[in-house]
Design a protein around this motif. Structure first.
Motif, PDB file in Angstrom:
ATOM      1  N   ILE A  47       0.834  -1.206   0.000  1.00  0.00           N
ATOM      2  CA  ILE A  47       0.000   0.000   0.000  1.00  0.00           C
ATOM      3  C   ILE A  47       0.866   1.252   0.000  1.00  0.00           C
ATOM      4  CG2 ILE A  47      -1.655   1.353   1.353  1.00  0.00           C
ATOM      5  CD1 ILE A  47      -2.902  -1.309   2.278  1.00  0.00           C
ATOM      6  N   LYS A  48       1.890   1.259   0.843  1.00  0.00           N
ATOM      7  CA  LYS A  48       2.747   2.450   0.951  1.00  0.00           C
ATOM      8  C   LYS A  48       3.456   2.748  -0.366  1.00  0.00           C
ATOM      9  CE  LYS A  48       3.470   2.140   5.937  1.00  0.00           C
ATOM     10  NZ  LYS A  48       4.365   1.732   7.042  1.00  0.00           N
ATOM     11  N   GLU A  49       4.035   1.739  -0.986  1.00  0.00           N
ATOM     12  CA  GLU A  49       4.734   1.979  -2.254  1.00  0.00           C
ATOM     13  C   GLU A  49       3.756   2.348  -3.364  1.00  0.00           C
ATOM     14  OE1 GLU A  49       7.950   2.259  -2.638  1.00  0.00           O
ATOM     15  OE2 GLU A  49       8.295   1.763  -0.520  1.00  0.00           O
ATOM     16  N   LEU A  50       2.573   1.749  -3.343  1.00  0.00           N
ATOM     17  CA  LEU A  50       1.553   2.054  -4.351  1.00  0.00           C
ATOM     18  C   LEU A  50       1.123   3.515  -4.266  1.00  0.00           C
ATOM     19  CD1 LEU A  50      -0.486   1.203  -6.546  1.00  0.00           C
ATOM     20  CD2 LEU A  50      -2.013   0.454  -4.709  1.00  0.00           C
ATOM     21  N   VAL A  51       0.762   3.978  -3.067  1.00  0.00           N
ATOM     22  CA  VAL A  51       0.270   5.356  -2.954  1.00  0.00           C
ATOM     23  C   VAL A  51       1.387   6.362  -3.233  1.00  0.00           C
ATOM     24  CG1 VAL A  51      -1.617   4.742  -1.384  1.00  0.00           C
ATOM     25  CG2 VAL A  51       0.588   5.434  -0.427  1.00  0.00           C
ATOM     26  N   LEU A  52       2.611   6.045  -2.821  1.00  0.00           N
ATOM     27  CA  LEU A  52       3.729   6.941  -3.127  1.00  0.00           C
ATOM     28  C   LEU A  52       4.003   6.971  -4.632  1.00  0.00           C
ATOM     29  CD1 LEU A  52       6.175   6.081  -0.194  1.00  0.00           C
ATOM     30  CD2 LEU A  52       4.932   8.246  -0.530  1.00  0.00           C
ATOM     31  N   GLY A  53       3.832   5.835  -5.283  1.00  0.00           N
ATOM     32  CA  GLY A  53       3.994   5.783  -6.735  1.00  0.00           C
ATOM     33  C   GLY A  53       2.937   6.598  -7.453  1.00  0.00           C
ATOM     34  N   PHE A  62      -5.840  10.656  -8.905  1.00  0.00           N
ATOM     35  CA  PHE A  62      -6.091   9.219  -8.836  1.00  0.00           C
ATOM     36  C   PHE A  62      -7.220   8.896  -7.868  1.00  0.00           C
ATOM     37  CE2 PHE A  62      -2.870  10.120  -5.624  1.00  0.00           C
ATOM     38  CZ  PHE A  62      -3.359   9.473  -4.503  1.00  0.00           C
ATOM     39  N   PHE A  63      -7.910   7.797  -8.171  1.00  0.00           N
ATOM     40  CA  PHE A  63      -8.969   7.247  -7.319  1.00  0.00           C
ATOM     41  C   PHE A  63      -8.525   5.824  -6.985  1.00  0.00           C
ATOM     42  CE2 PHE A  63     -13.895   6.488  -7.138  1.00  0.00           C
ATOM     43  CZ  PHE A  63     -13.760   5.911  -5.884  1.00  0.00           C
ATOM     44  N   LEU A  64      -8.184   5.586  -5.730  1.00  0.00           N
ATOM     45  CA  LEU A  64      -7.656   4.292  -5.292  1.00  0.00           C
ATOM     46  C   LEU A  64      -8.675   3.579  -4.410  1.00  0.00           C
ATOM     47  CD1 LEU A  64      -5.416   2.182  -4.711  1.00  0.00           C
ATOM     48  CD2 LEU A  64      -4.539   3.734  -2.948  1.00  0.00           C
ATOM     49  N   VAL A  65      -8.968   2.327  -4.755  1.00  0.00           N
ATOM     50  CA  VAL A  65      -9.860   1.490  -3.939  1.00  0.00           C
ATOM     51  C   VAL A  65      -9.011   0.457  -3.209  1.00  0.00           C
ATOM     52  CG1 VAL A  65     -11.845  -0.066  -3.927  1.00  0.00           C
ATOM     53  CG2 VAL A  65     -11.736   1.788  -5.610  1.00  0.00           C
ATOM     54  N   LEU A  66      -9.087   0.455  -1.876  1.00  0.00           N
ATOM     55  CA  LEU A  66      -8.355  -0.504  -1.056  1.00  0.00           C
ATOM     56  C   LEU A  66      -9.329  -1.354  -0.259  1.00  0.00           C
ATOM     57  CD1 LEU A  66      -5.504   1.765   0.388  1.00  0.00           C
ATOM     58  CD2 LEU A  66      -5.266   0.013  -1.377  1.00  0.00           C
ATOM     59  N   ASN A  67      -8.991  -2.618  -0.076  1.00  0.00           N
ATOM     60  CA  ASN A  67      -9.807  -3.516   0.741  1.00  0.00           C
ATOM     61  C   ASN A  67      -9.105  -3.791   2.067  1.00  0.00           C
ATOM     62  OD1 ASN A  67     -11.750  -3.954  -1.314  1.00  0.00           O
ATOM     63  ND2 ASN A  67     -10.376  -5.403  -2.292  1.00  0.00           N
ATOM     64  N   PHE A  68      -9.912  -3.866   3.125  1.00  0.00           N
ATOM     65  CA  PHE A  68      -9.418  -4.273   4.432  1.00  0.00           C
ATOM     66  C   PHE A  68     -10.361  -5.331   4.989  1.00  0.00           C
ATOM     67  CE2 PHE A  68      -7.987   0.133   3.894  1.00  0.00           C
ATOM     68  CZ  PHE A  68      -6.629  -0.009   4.133  1.00  0.00           C
ATOM     69  N   GLU A 110      -6.988  17.349  -2.919  1.00  0.00           N
ATOM     70  CA  GLU A 110      -8.170  16.936  -3.680  1.00  0.00           C
ATOM     71  C   GLU A 110      -7.843  16.027  -4.862  1.00  0.00           C
ATOM     72  OE1 GLU A 110     -11.667  17.533  -3.509  1.00  0.00           O
ATOM     73  OE2 GLU A 110     -11.045  17.890  -1.445  1.00  0.00           O
ATOM     74  N   ARG A 111      -6.572  15.956  -5.261  1.00  0.00           N
ATOM     75  CA  ARG A 111      -6.280  15.174  -6.474  1.00  0.00           C
ATOM     76  C   ARG A 111      -6.191  13.677  -6.210  1.00  0.00           C
ATOM     77  NH1 ARG A 111      -1.042  13.211  -7.843  1.00  0.00           N
ATOM     78  NH2 ARG A 111       0.657  14.052  -6.574  1.00  0.00           N
ATOM     79  N   GLY A 112      -6.240  13.269  -4.950  1.00  0.00           N
ATOM     80  CA  GLY A 112      -6.221  11.849  -4.632  1.00  0.00           C
ATOM     81  C   GLY A 112      -7.404  11.466  -3.779  1.00  0.00           C
ATOM     82  N   LEU A 113      -8.084  10.401  -4.142  1.00  0.00           N
ATOM     83  CA  LEU A 113      -9.247   9.917  -3.398  1.00  0.00           C
ATOM     84  C   LEU A 113      -9.019   8.447  -3.078  1.00  0.00           C
ATOM     85  CD1 LEU A 113     -12.049  10.904  -2.446  1.00  0.00           C
ATOM     86  CD2 LEU A 113     -12.980  10.086  -4.616  1.00  0.00           C
ATOM     87  N   ILE A 114      -9.138   8.083  -1.803  1.00  0.00           N
ATOM     88  CA  ILE A 114      -8.977   6.681  -1.388  1.00  0.00           C
ATOM     89  C   ILE A 114     -10.292   6.207  -0.786  1.00  0.00           C
ATOM     90  CG2 ILE A 114      -7.705   5.068   0.072  1.00  0.00           C
ATOM     91  CD1 ILE A 114      -5.319   6.922  -0.060  1.00  0.00           C
ATOM     92  N   HIS A 115     -10.765   5.078  -1.277  1.00  0.00           N
ATOM     93  CA  HIS A 115     -12.072   4.553  -0.871  1.00  0.00           C
ATOM     94  C   HIS A 115     -11.927   3.076  -0.528  1.00  0.00           C
ATOM     95  CE1 HIS A 115     -16.436   3.959  -0.912  1.00  0.00           C
ATOM     96  NE2 HIS A 115     -16.241   2.905  -1.687  1.00  0.00           N
ATOM     97  N   SER A 116     -12.733   2.605   0.403  1.00  0.00           N
ATOM     98  CA  SER A 116     -12.784   1.180   0.709  1.00  0.00           C
ATOM     99  C   SER A 116     -14.224   0.701   0.569  1.00  0.00           C
ATOM    100  CB  SER A 116     -12.285   0.914   2.138  1.00  0.00           C
ATOM    101  OG  SER A 116     -12.243  -0.472   2.389  1.00  0.00           O
ATOM    102  N   GLY A 117     -14.392  -0.379  -0.162  1.00  0.00           N
ATOM    103  CA  GLY A 117     -15.741  -0.894  -0.396  1.00  0.00           C
ATOM    104  C   GLY A 117     -16.072  -0.911  -1.874  1.00  0.00           C
ATOM    105  N   TRP A 118     -17.269  -1.374  -2.183  1.00  0.00           N
ATOM    106  CA  TRP A 118     -17.699  -1.533  -3.573  1.00  0.00           C
ATOM    107  C   TRP A 118     -17.839  -0.188  -4.268  1.00  0.00           C
ATOM    108  CZ3 TRP A 118     -22.068  -0.197  -6.488  1.00  0.00           C
ATOM    109  CH2 TRP A 118     -22.196  -0.861  -7.724  1.00  0.00           C
ATOM    110  N   VAL A 119     -17.457  -0.134  -5.529  1.00  0.00           N
ATOM    111  CA  VAL A 119     -17.686   1.045  -6.370  1.00  0.00           C
ATOM    112  C   VAL A 119     -18.220   0.581  -7.722  1.00  0.00           C
ATOM    113  CG1 VAL A 119     -15.917   2.494  -5.293  1.00  0.00           C
ATOM    114  CG2 VAL A 119     -15.302   1.030  -7.238  1.00  0.00           C
ATOM    115  N   GLN A 120     -18.776   1.531  -8.478  1.00  0.00           N
ATOM    116  CA  GLN A 120     -19.331   1.215  -9.806  1.00  0.00           C
ATOM    117  C   GLN A 120     -18.187   1.158 -10.826  1.00  0.00           C
ATOM    118  OE1 GLN A 120     -22.036   4.656  -9.239  1.00  0.00           O
ATOM    119  NE2 GLN A 120     -23.509   3.403 -10.365  1.00  0.00           N
TER     120      GLN A 120
END
Length: 471
Positions: A294-300, A308-314, A338-348
């Motif tokens: 996760i850390k390397e992904l978000v830094l990348g 970017f819009f990133l969906v992560l599962n926990f 505002e240029r980065g959005l991180i969400h957990s859960g189902w998306v369309q």
């Protein structure tokens, strides 16, 4: 033909669909059910009771498909009511196969009552061809994986003919004997290590490899979710290994989503940015990245300078806010704004990939997700996590040359922020203009092919003809 094979063409073909209890398997079976049903085939769909409501939502409201609820027998360690892999840990999910093996009498009774012409079954039901044959029912092994995956990993020649033993790590890294000469020449060490899982037995039950091999050997014919245009050499190889026909469904293209709009809260966020400028990053509903990943992904993603819009599962028992506070690099939310959005859960996902401002999709390489990207204009960056996903990435990035795979360390699959940024940069920032242009041209070529409805309708029409000819 009907008089020769005693099949009355005025009688609808009746097919039982019987996927393994995982929605990554159930979904392509549902998609195939809808296509067969629209071509006059009567469908009975088998699944555990706990999966029925979700399956109903995946079918058309006007469907004539009959969903048959199955009762899972008691298995020590398998909690009642948990009836799909999405609700279980990998260790507990192995018990679903044990439960499935105990269901043979139940399945035999249902097939005796329904009297279908065919059962289309999945990898875990290796006992089904024998049971169905005793009832005069033909069987089709439906591989929800690409032909390359079958050809590379689950053919008879994978077993050493002298020792009868599974492949070693070094053997698994290389293709099996007589494998076709294509762009796919080897697996990396971490990929081969992951594939060795399929040769392991749990709870005294057959291994995945044993189940797949038995099902492929004993079925009436093999059914594959692919086409000769994409995988011709691999299809021929599978046919030669099992000495039986491989019937083709075609690459299953997702249904159009024009009738369902993207939710306003997401649409408004995407609308802030320029056309084809946003990175959408998601790894499917059953993938959990490690803290380091996760850390390397978000830094990348940060390093690209793009929105970017990133969906992560926990895991369900963890608080998402607490987990994000724990794993995100210090100061990251403030730097991104505002240029980065991180969400957990189902998306369309389908609607997001179709949004004009999404230019890149970073994904795990599940083939349904790959198809959703290829029928849109967002470029593919692949970061496969397990099993068939590694070979999906090789097909798309090496054979089809329609995407980029993230560079990783051979021994353990480690990647860093520069690896992420570099892969995204190829398709979004044109770091190598000729390479980037070639990938985009190939992506468009496959998009045009996949969007040709007549081609895909013919796959199903030909399949129905082939099935009737087998009667």
């Amino acid at each position: 033909m009907a008089s020769r094979n005693n099949f009355d063409s005025s009688t609808p073909l009746h097919v039982v669909m019987f996927p393994f209890f995982a929605f990554g398997h159930i979904s392509p079976f549902v998609q195939l059910s809808k296509k067969l049903s629209s071509n006059g085939v009567k469908i009975s769909f088998f699944s555990a009771q706990g999966n029925v409501d979700r399956i109903k939502t995946m079918l058309d409201p006007s469907t004539t498909t009959n969903i048959v609820s199955l009762t899972l027998p008691h298995v020590d360690g398998l909690s009642p009511g948990l009836e799909s892999t999405s609700e279980l840990s990998p260790a507990s999910a192995e018990l679903l196969k044990v439960a499935l093996d105990l269901m043979q009498p139940q399945i035999g009774t249902l097939l005796s009552e329904l009297k279908p012409h065919f059962v289309i079954f999945d990898f875990a039901q290796d006992w089904l061809p024998r049971l169905a044959s005793e009832l005069g029912i033909k069987t089709l092994f439906y591989s929800v994986f690409i032909a390359l995956s079958t050809a590379f990993a689950t053919v008879p020649s994978r077993i050493n003919p002298e020792t009868k033993s599974p492949p070693t790590l070094e053997e698994m890294k290389n293709p099996p004997p007589n494998f076709p000469k294509t762009s796919v020449t080897s697996l990396r060490t971490f990929e081969a290590l992951d594939f060795l899982y399929i040769f392991k037995s749990f709870h005294g039950a057959p291994s995945v490899f044993d189940r797949v091999l038995a099902g492929l050997k004993d079925c009436s014919a093999i059914l594959a979710k692919t086409c000769k245009e994409m995988e011709g050499e691999y299809i021929k190889y599978v046919e030669s290994q099992f000495d039986k026909p491989v019937l083709l469904v075609g690459p299953v293209v997702p249904e159009p989503t024009s009738s369902v709009q993207l939710e306003d809260k997401w649409a408004n966020w995407f609308n802030q940015f320029k056309t084809s400028s946003v990175i959408f990053c998601s790894f499917g509903s059953e993938t959990f990245l490690s803290d380091d990943q996760i850390k390397e992904l978000v830094l990348g993603l940060e390093l690209t300078g793009l929105p970017f819009f990133l969906v992560l599962n926990f895991p369900a028992n963890l608080d998402v806010s607490d987990e994000l506070n724990r794993v995100l690099p210090e100061g990251f939310p403030g730097r991104i704004g505002e240029r980065g959005l991180i969400h957990s859960g189902w998306v369309q996902q389908q609607q997001i990939l179709a949004h004009k401002n999404v230019g890149c999709y970073v994904c795990h390489g599940g083939f349904s997700s790959v198809m959703e990207a290829l029928v849109n204009d967002c470029q593919l960056v692949m970061l496969p996590q397990k099993g068939d996903q590694f070979l999906n990435a090789k097909l798309v990035c090496q054979d089809l040359k329609a995407g980029v795979e993230v560079n990783r360390r051979d021994e353990d699959g480690y990647f860093n922020k520069e690896d992420i940024s570099e892969a995204v940069g190829i398709v979004m920032l044109e770091g190598d203009k000729d390479y980037s242009k070639s990938i985009k041209e190939n992506h468009k070529k496959w998009k045009d092919f996949l969007m040709d409805k007549n081609t895909h309708n013919k796959f199903i029409q030909d399949l129905v003809k082939d099935m009737k000819a087998m009667m």
